[in-house]
Design a protein around this motif. Structure first.
Motif, PDB file in Angstrom:
ATOM      1  N   TYR A   8       0.829  -1.198   0.000  1.00 58.41           N
ATOM      2  CA  TYR A   8       0.000   0.000   0.000  1.00 58.41           C
ATOM      3  C   TYR A   8       0.865   1.251   0.000  1.00 58.41           C
ATOM      4  N   ASN A   9       0.377   2.272  -0.662  1.00 61.99           N
ATOM      5  CA  ASN A   9       1.051   3.555  -0.763  1.00 61.99           C
ATOM      6  C   ASN A   9       0.328   4.545   0.150  1.00 61.99           C
ATOM      7  N   SER A  10       1.052   5.152   1.090  1.00 59.26           N
ATOM      8  CA  SER A  10       0.442   6.176   1.938  1.00 59.26           C
ATOM      9  C   SER A  10       0.932   7.568   1.546  1.00 59.26           C
ATOM     10  N   ASN A  36      -3.668   2.103  -2.685  1.00 55.79           N
ATOM     11  CA  ASN A  36      -3.424   3.127  -1.676  1.00 55.79           C
ATOM     12  C   ASN A  36      -3.783   2.550  -0.315  1.00 55.79           C
ATOM     13  N   ASP A  37      -3.200   3.095   0.739  1.00 54.73           N
ATOM     14  CA  ASP A  37      -3.425   2.607   2.092  1.00 54.73           C
ATOM     15  C   ASP A  37      -4.908   2.683   2.455  1.00 54.73           C
ATOM     16  N   LYS A  41      -3.639   6.428   6.382  1.00 55.59           N
ATOM     17  CA  LYS A  41      -2.762   7.055   7.374  1.00 55.59           C
ATOM     18  C   LYS A  41      -1.665   7.827   6.669  1.00 55.59           C
ATOM     19  N   GLY A  47       7.944   3.406   6.481  1.00 56.21           N
ATOM     20  CA  GLY A  47       6.673   2.713   6.312  1.00 56.21           C
ATOM     21  C   GLY A  47       6.312   1.872   7.515  1.00 56.21           C
ATOM     22  N   ARG A  50       2.271  -4.165   8.700  1.00 55.29           N
ATOM     23  CA  ARG A  50       1.162  -4.582   9.553  1.00 55.29           C
ATOM     24  C   ARG A  50       0.929  -6.081   9.399  1.00 55.29           C
ATOM     25  N   ASP A  82       0.750  -6.542   5.474  1.00 50.28           N
ATOM     26  CA  ASP A  82       0.594  -5.306   4.709  1.00 50.28           C
ATOM     27  C   ASP A  82       1.875  -4.506   4.810  1.00 50.28           C
ATOM     28  N   VAL A  84       3.119  -0.936   4.077  1.00 46.98           N
ATOM     29  CA  VAL A  84       2.572   0.389   3.795  1.00 46.98           C
ATOM     30  C   VAL A  84       3.743   1.352   3.651  1.00 46.98           C
TER      31      VAL A  84
END
Length: 110
Positions: A8-10, A36-37, A41, A47, A50, A82, A84
């Motif tokens: 995921y991209n935050s 995307n996240d 967040k 990063g 999770r 995950d 992130v």
């Protein structure tokens, strides 16, 4: 490796999760989702990684690819992980392989 990860991209950098996901695939990870996240967040560091209780081993493997990332346990029931990506993320690293000496032969202990 058998570790399933979601990437995921935050950040606001387009394509970051896709690029990292491809690098992780080349290293043998099973990449399930790239997006995307979902928690939306704002992560100012490298990063977050999770995982649920059964995903700790996979999270530790993933953390070797993102030195400095924070490992965060959540309450998911599966072993997925995950990854992130945060604002200071640059690239997925390749951990050094453990060198195996070809000249060393085990000495039998009788």
């Amino acid at each position: 490796r058998g570790v399933t990860v979601n990437v995921y991209n935050s950040t606001d950098r387009t394509g970051l999760a896709a690029k990292a996901g491809n690098a992780l695939r080349r290293q043998g990870f099973q990449v399930a989702t790239v997006d995307n996240d979902p928690l939306a967040k704002s992560i100012l560091s490298i990063g977050d990684i999770r995982h649920g209780p059964s995903g700790l081993e996979g999270a530790i493997l993933a953390a070797k690819r993102l030195p400095g990332a924070r490992i965060v346990q959540d309450d998911r029931m599966d072993a997925s992980v995950d990854i992130v990506l945060g604002n200071t993320f640059k690239t997925v690293t390749v951990p050094p392989k453990v060198a195996v000496s070809k000249t060393a032969t085990p000495t039998p202990h009788c």
